[in-house]
Each structure stands twice: as structure tokens, then as C-alpha cells.
Design an enzyme around this catalytic site. Structure first.
Site, PDB file in Angstrom:
ATOM      1  N   ALA A  69       0.845  -1.192   0.000  1.00 28.12           N
ATOM      2  CA  ALA A  69       0.000   0.000   0.000  1.00 28.12           C
ATOM      3  C   ALA A  69       0.882   1.245   0.000  1.00 28.12           C
ATOM      4  CB  ALA A  69      -0.883  -0.007   1.239  1.00 28.12           C
ATOM      5  N   GLY A 117      -0.536  -5.514   0.859  1.00 27.83           N
ATOM      6  CA  GLY A 117      -1.747  -5.577   0.044  1.00 27.83           C
ATOM      7  C   GLY A 117      -1.492  -6.253  -1.294  1.00 27.83           C
ATOM      8  N   GLU A 120      -1.746  -9.815  -0.573  1.00 26.69           N
ATOM      9  CA  GLU A 120      -3.139 -10.158  -0.223  1.00 26.69           C
ATOM     10  C   GLU A 120      -3.978 -10.301  -1.490  1.00 26.69           C
ATOM     11  OE1 GLU A 120      -3.331  -6.941   2.909  1.00 26.69           O
ATOM     12  OE2 GLU A 120      -4.429  -8.515   3.934  1.00 26.69           O
ATOM     13  N   GLU A 140       3.154  -6.112   7.369  1.00 25.13           N
ATOM     14  CA  GLU A 140       2.361  -5.084   8.049  1.00 25.13           C
ATOM     15  C   GLU A 140       2.758  -4.853   9.502  1.00 25.13           C
ATOM     16  OE1 GLU A 140       1.238  -7.239   5.916  1.00 25.13           O
ATOM     17  OE2 GLU A 140      -0.267  -6.348   4.617  1.00 25.13           O
ATOM     18  N   MET A 328      37.461   1.411  14.990  1.00 21.92           N
ATOM     19  CA  MET A 328      36.639   2.068  13.980  1.00 21.92           C
ATOM     20  C   MET A 328      37.224   1.897  12.576  1.00 21.92           C
ATOM     21  SD  MET A 328      34.195   3.014  15.783  1.00 21.92           S
ATOM     22  CE  MET A 328      33.186   4.032  14.734  1.00 21.92           C
ATOM     23  N   ASP A 347      47.938   2.319   8.874  1.00 20.28           N
ATOM     24  CA  ASP A 347      48.195   2.516  10.307  1.00 20.28           C
ATOM     25  C   ASP A 347      49.689   2.697  10.480  1.00 20.28           C
ATOM     26  OD1 ASP A 347      48.258   2.167  13.293  1.00 20.28           O
ATOM     27  OD2 ASP A 347      46.150   1.684  12.966  1.00 20.28           O
TER      28      ASP A 347
END
Ligand code: NAD
Length: 719
Positions: A69, A117, A120, A140, A328, A347
Site C-alpha cells: 500500500a 496488500g 493479499e 504489516e 573504527m 596505520d
């Protein structure tokens, strides 16, 4: 052509077969918007009158069948009176049942996605033929509702209640092969054979003799009560209710409501069952949770739109680099490589690089173990990370993420250094959590090419990236960083530079609220429990352990310097005391709680008796507060600070602020975010609530803007 609309067309094929095709004009997908719904009503009325129709093929002209929908309609519809909503659903049900009752066989050819929907509608057909790559599902519950167009009626009758519980209550998409296995699909074929296979099935329904398949008996089963005996029926539903209630938790009522509705209409025929479904549907559609989850979906769309608006100014990021291979940096390298952008990871020490690579390999190996990736794919991803200690190969890097230690001088030096190595138009970003982006840009010759790119830990799991605009950041720098974050599968939100940016600026007032509760003698374990019950994934003490107490001390100091009027420290708090005692949180196994690895090696929290001795002396009094007061004292500073961020233009919209909190710190999604939470209380009521807490300081003081909103009865969201 029998019918030509803007969303649907109906045409006659050979042998009396009629095709109903969904093809929504001006859209890349089909969805049930007002146009489609209205045309479907018209078309089904028309089909009922097609005297000589021998079979109906339902298909889609788009890549996806029907994605569901149009959710932008939901707030408008759900605000209507209960009986109006029931009437709207029943009107759709009459149309859908009209397809199911046509005096000829019906087959739906499902390509791409058929969700909500859309699925459905598929359930009304006698047979479902799916393309191999297609997916179906009833998602839903993710919006706080359950299927309201017959999905809760037809699916259990088709695949059995136990399977249907899982489909409806988990709301997951199902692959074609799984749908076939469970009986929700009848045939699965390669995409190019879809139409042919669907027409072939229709021909078999029309055939004579042994070749004929009996669609009418199959159809009838779908329209009858469930076949279980009364006792089995009761057992299946009761067991599922308990299990699903435990899984969904108290804040998400839709899954249990779905089972209750299914139980209530299990012994009824289709038409009565649809009425039960419609009435039960209204109850969930009217909940605050539904309103908030629909709001969340719309906010998510809005921030995607905001990101898309940056796209025209973005430069391509085909090769990235990350400086620092720590927690990180390693995570950023993994994420970039996993999503196909090669990355250099630099690094200063070999062991650090190895740790970063090992971490990426560990995450990938887990995917291989789970069958989500092959070993060859894993090798490919790892091949996209090049670990190095030198700046060789940086000349063709498009974007650099600096993720070295949180120290302004070190970061300034590293950024100036890397600027010399990259091309003039390369974008530089910093993953700093606390240092001003404008200040960092001072060490650069091309500050316009620089902005913040703040990831959250663990990078592979946390969806948010704050893209921070410094005073000199160009639109191109922002747009390219937004695009790279999206390419990494993250949700970027652009924020302006200020201490803590958006997320930490809002989180630390919440922690301040926590510290003040400890000063008033409230037990931290109780606070954790109350806030978890309120909906947070973890309480504040637990969250502080995850963030790291030393990190929190540092960030708290930055915030106090940035906003001394309301965040300046009033002596040492629990966070300082624990950090000083060497209790740094999960990272060293002791914080507010003690941590021990469980069988899977994950830290498991245990009470730490020794903590009480450390924090009890901080209590200036012992107040007897209710759970409600604890919630108010925790949430008020967080909410007010979020409002300040909107008022000061740190974020552009309430949607971005709310999504930042949900994606960045796990703000309870069913509450929709801090601003939607205030809308649900009402600004006037919220301001009045703060009056009881004025002795707690500036963090509890409503802004002038808030008072004006309260006086004018204004909200952040219109629906
Ligand atoms: P970390 O200590 O795990 O890693 C930092 C790495 O940078 C180390 O491997 C170190 O060797 C390396 N390094 C130091 N100087 C360098 C240089 N000149 N060139 C290249 N590498 C260098 O730290 P971390 O937790 O990964 O944090 C990195 C950054 O990310 C910090 O700015 C931090 O504030 C920020 N951040 C951290 C978190 C978190 O939860 N850890 C969350 C968001 C942002």
C-alpha cells in the site's frame, strides 16, 4: 482493450483468457495508492460482467509485482472513525473477494516483490505462479498493524495456521522456493517462463478429462473455516500467542492482535471472517505505536530523499582510504570492502594493521559459516582491503576517512600529512566524535574538501553516519561523503558542527539525567530496568559500559566546555568515579557491571557488588521516586536538547533529528523519536512536566521556542 486506466489495464487474450495488468503510470513500481484502489474497484465490477471469460491472468508490467500500500495514505485513513475504517477495508474486501469468486479460474504471475496488500491480492487467486527471484510477504506488523485485506483470513487457510503465524507475526519477505515449500505458491519458474507457466495453468483448469485440474475445490478450501479440530485449534493459537507475545515484547501489540484475530475467525467462513479481521484491524491501526511506526517509515523516506538531493553535487568515490586500523578504522575498511568500494587501510604499526584485517576476516568468516557468503566471495572482499604503513597509492584515492586516536594535535597532523599525498580534489573526512570539524579544518590547505564522517560502533551493525558540515565544508565534500556513506549501506544524516554533533549532544544530557538520579540515591540497576521497560535496548548504565567510561568522561568534558550553562560538571559524578577506579566498561570487563564472555565469546553482564561502594558516597540524598518520575527525569534533558538542535539548525528537520536518535543510539523505535514522543505527550503538558524538575538545572529548562509552541498548541509533525 477492455479497460485502460492509469494504474490498471484489462485486455482479452486468446481462448477467452482475460489479463488484468498492474502498471501504475509515472512510477517505477506498482503500489496500492488511491488511483490503483479506485481502478481495481471498477475493474472487478467490470470483470464480473464478462460473460464469456474462461480464465483470468493477473500480472504486472513493472519489475516488481505490487510493493504494497502507499504508506503516505495511512495517517489520513487511520485518523478516521473506527466504523469508517472498517467500511473502507470491507469495500476492498468485497472487491478482492470479487476476484476470488469469478466464475472462471484465476492465476497470478508474481514477478519481483508482492508485499502487503500486493500479496493479499495474490492470495485471492486460485493459483500463484512465482518467478524464481520473486519474493512475497506480509510485512504489516513492521508498521504496527496486521494484514487487513483478507491476509489473516486466506493465508492460514492456505498454508496452515502455524506457518501463517510466522509469516504474519515476523513480517519477513519469503523467497519463491520457501513460498512454494510452505504452499503459498503453486509453481516457481525462471522469470522468462513466468507468463507462459501462468497461462499454462489456466489452460489446465480449462482442460477436459484427466488433464483438468480442479481449481474449484482448492478455491473452496480457502473460503471455508479452518480445518483443525476445536481442541487443536485452541492449542495452536494459545501456544502461538504466548510465544509471540514473548518475542514481540510489550511495546509491539500487532503480532499478538493478529493471532487473536485469526483465532476469532478460525471457525468462520470467509465473509464473516473478513469482518472479524476488519474490526480487529482498526484496533491496532488506532494505536500510538502504529502512528509512530508509520511516522518512522515516512521519516526514513524523507531522509533518503534528503540524501538524494545531495547526489547531483557528489564526486564519485571509487577508491577510499582509512587512516587508523583500530576498532573504527577496521570496521570502516570492512564495511567499504563488503559493499564493493576498495579501500586502503593505513596505520603506523604492523600489529594494528593485522588486528584490523583479522577483525574484518572474523566478520566475513561468520557470514561464510552462516551460509550467507562463499569462501571465494570472502576472499574477494578481503582483497579489496589493502593494509599499508605508507602513503604509496594515495594519489588516486577519492575519499579518506581519518580514524586515528581522538587527539586534536594528532588528527591535525595526520590530516595535513594526508592532504599532501592525495589529489587536489580528493575529499578528506574525520571520524572524530568530539573535535570541532571547523577547528580540524584549520590544519588543511583545502578546508573546503573536508567534513566530518562520524560512524558508530560497531560500524558493521550501526546504521547511522553523521556527515558534519564545518564552516568551510563545500557542498561537494558533503554530497560525496553522503554518497559514500550510502554506498556503504549506511543512513547518512547531514548535521552542522557543534560539540557532540547531533547524537552525542543529545545523549550526554541523558547521561547527565542519569548521574543526577544517582545523586538522589536511586539505584542504577533500577534505572536500567525502568528505561529498558520504557523501550530502550539497554539502560543508561549498561549503555555507558558499552560506550566506555573513559570515552564518556572525555566526551562529557567536551560537552561541558561547549555548553557550560547547562552541562558544566558539578563535582565528580559516577562516570568519573568509575573511570578513575579503572572500571572502563565492557572494554576491560568491568564498569557499572562486570562482564564475562559467554559460550559464544560475547560479554555477558553480571552484577558488580563493588560498584555500590564506589557510587553510594555520591548520593546527596535518598529520594523515593516512582518509575514515571525516573522516566521523566531521564527523558526530559534528552528531549529538550533534541529540540535545541532543531531550533539551532544543527539538523534541518524533525525527521532527521528523530531518525538520528533511533539509528544512532537505539531510541525506542515504536516511540518514533524524541520529537514524536513530545508530540504524543503534547508540548504544553511536556513543558508543565518540567516545572517539577527546575532544581535540577538548565538541562530541564524548556526553551523559548518550546514555550511558544506550547502556547500555540503546535506540534513537530502534523500527523
Ligand atoms: P583505536 O585506538 O582503536 O584506533 C586508533 C588507531 O589509530 C590505532 O590503531 C593507532 O595505531 C592508529 N594511529 C595512531 N596514529 C596514527 C597515524 N598517524 N596514522 C595512522 N594510524 C594511526 O581508536 P578507535 O576507537 O578506532 O577510534 C578512532 C577514532 O574514531 C577516534 O577519533 C574516536 O573518537 C572515533 N570514534 C570512536 C568510536 C568508538 O566507539 N570506538 C565511535 C565513533 C568514533
Amino acid at each position: 482493450m477492455i479497460y485502460q486506466g492509469k494504474a490498471l489495464k484489462v485486455s482479452a487474450l486468446d481462448n477467452g483468457i482475460v489479463e488484468l495488468q498492474f502498471d501504475l503510470e509515472g512510477e517505477s513500481i506498482n503500489k496500492f495508492n488511491e488511483q490503483t484502489i479506485n481502478e481495481l474497484h471498477e475493474v472487478v465490477a467490470l470483470l464480473r460482467d464478462q460473460q464469456d471469460m474462461k480464465g483470468l491472468l493477473i500480472s504486472s508490467a513493472k519489475e516488481a509485482f505490487i510493493v504494497g500500500a502507499d504508506i503516505t495514505m495511512f495517517h489520513g485513513v487511520f485518523e478516521k472513525a473506527d466504523d469508517e475504517i472498517v467500511a473502507i477495508n470491507m469495500e476492498m474486501n468485497r472487491t478482492l473477494s470479487g476476484i476470488e469468486d469469478l466464475p472462471c479460474p484465476t492465476v497470478v504471475a508474481i514477478n519481483g516483490l508482492a508485499l502487503g496488500g500486493g500479496f493479499e491480492l495474490c492470495l485471492t487467486a486460485d493459483y500463484r505462479v512465482m518467478a524464481e527471484g520473486a519474493k512475497v510477504g506480509l510485512p504489516e506488523v513492521k508498521l504496527g498493524i496486521f494484514p487487513g485485506w483478507g491476509g489473516s483470513v486466506r493465508l492460514p487457510r492456505l498454508i496452515g495456521p502455524d506457518n501463517a503465524f510466522e509469516w504474519i507475526c515476523a513480517g519477513k519477505e519469503k523467497k519463491a522456493k520457501d513460498a512454494l515449500f510452505e504452499g503459498a505458491a503453486d509453481v516457481v519458474v525462471p522469470a522468462e517462463k513466468l507468463r507462459e507457466a501462468a497461462l499454462d495453468l489456466l489452460a489446465q483448469c480449462q482442460a477436459e478429462g484427466a488433464a483438468k485440474i480442479d481449481y474449484l475445490t482448492k478455491r473452496e478450501e480457502k473460503k471455508q473455516p479452518l480445518k483443525l479440530g476445536q481442541l487443536d485449534n485452541m492449542m495452536a493459537f494459545e501456544t502461538a500467542k504466548g510465544f509471540i507475545a514473548g518475542k514481540a515484547g510489550p511495546h509491539y501489540p500487532a503480532p499478538v492482535a493478529a493471532i487473536k484475530a485469526m483465532q476469532k475467525h478460525a471457525m468462520l467462513g470467509r465473509d464473516q471472517a473478513l469482518e472479524v479481521e476488519a474490526k480487529a484491524f482498526v484496533k491496532v491501526a488506532k494505536t500510538e505505536v502504529c502512528k509512530n511506526l508509520v511516522g518512522l517509515f515516512l521519516n526514513d523516506q524523507a531522509i533518503k530523499k534528503a540524501s538524494a538531493a545531495h547526489a547531483p553535487k557528489a564526486s564519485k568515490v571509487e577508491k577510499a582510504a582509512v587512516l587508523g586500523a583500530g576498532i573504527m578504522g577496521g570496521g570502516i575498511a570492512y564495511q567499504s570492502a563488503s559493499r564493493n568500494t576498495p579501500i586502503i587501510m593505513k596505520d603506523i604499526t604492523e600489529p594494528a594493521l593485522q588486528t584490523g584485517l583479522d577483525e574484518a576476516a572474523k566478520l566475513l568468516a561468520k557470514k561464510v559459516d552462516q551460509g550467507r557468503m562463499t569462501s571465494a566471495e570472502m576472499a574477494k572482499v578481503l582483497g579489496r582491503i589493502r593494509a599499508t604503513q605508507s602513503y604509496g597509492d594515495f594519489e588516486d584515492v577519492d575519499l579518506v576517512v581519518e580514524a586515528v586516536v581522538e587527539h586534536p594535535a594528532v588528527k591535525g597532523k595526520v590530516l595535513a600529512e594526508v592532504e599532501q599525498q592525495v589529489s587536489d580534489d580528493a575529499i578528506l573526512t574525520s571520524n572524530t566524535s568530539t573535535i570541532s570539524i571547523t577547528q580540524l579544518s584549520e590544519s588543511l590547505q583545502r578546508p573546503e574538501n573536508f567534513c566530518g564522517m562520524h560512524f558508530f560502533n560497531p560500524v558493521h551493525r550501526m546504521p547511522l553516519v553523521e556527515v558534519i558540515r564545518g564552516e568551510k565544508s563545500s557542498d561537494r565534500a558533503i554530497a560525496s561523503t553522503v554518497a559514500y556513506a550510502q554506498a556503504m549501506g549506511k543512513t547518512p544524516i547531514v548535521v552542522n558542527d557543534c560539540p557532540g554533533f547531533l547524537v552525542n549532544r543529545v545523549l550526554f544530557p541523558y547521561f547527565a539525567g542519569f548521574s543526577k538520579l544517582l545523586e538522589d540515591g536511586v539505584d542504577f540497576q533500577r534505572i536500567d530496568k525502568v528505561m529498558e521497560k520504557f523501550g530502550w535496548p539497554m539502560g543508561p548504565a549498561y549503555l555507558l559500559d558499552v560506550v566506555g567510561l573513559d570515552t564518556a568522561v572525555h566526551a562529557q568534558k567536551v560537552m561541558a566546555e561547549g555548553f557550560p550553562d547547562r552541562m558544566a560538571a558539578d563535582g565528580k559524578g559516577a562516570i568519573d568515579v568509575l573511570a578513575e577506579a579503572g572500571r572502563l566498561g565492557q572494554k576491560n570487563g568491568k564498569g557499572f557491571y562486570n562482564y564475562e564472555p559467554d559460550r559464544k565469546g560475547k560479554p555477558r553482564k553480571k552484577p558488580a557488588a563493588e560498584v555500590a561502594e564506589l557510587i553510594q558516597p555520591l548520593a546527596k540524598q535518598t529520594l523515593d521516586l516512582t518509575d514515571e518520575q525516573i522516566i521523566e527525569r531521564m527523558m526530559t534533558p534528552l528531549c529538550i536538547e533534541t529540540i535545541r538542535c532543531v531550533e539551532e539548525g544543527i539538523v534541518d528537520t524533525p525527521a532527521e533529528a528523530d531518525m538520528g536518535l533511533i539509528y544512532g543510539i537505539g531510541f525506542p523505535p515504536f516511540r518514533g523519536g524524541a520529537l514524536r514522543y513530545i508530540d504524543s505527550i503534547g508540548m504544553a503538558q511536556f513543558c508543565q512536566q518540567t516545572e517539577a524538575y527546575q532544581q535540577l538545572g538548565g538541562l530541564y529548562q524548556p526553551t523559548e521556542g518550546m514555550k511558544a509552541m506550547a502556547a500555540d498548541n503546535k506540534r513537530f509533525y502534523q500527523s
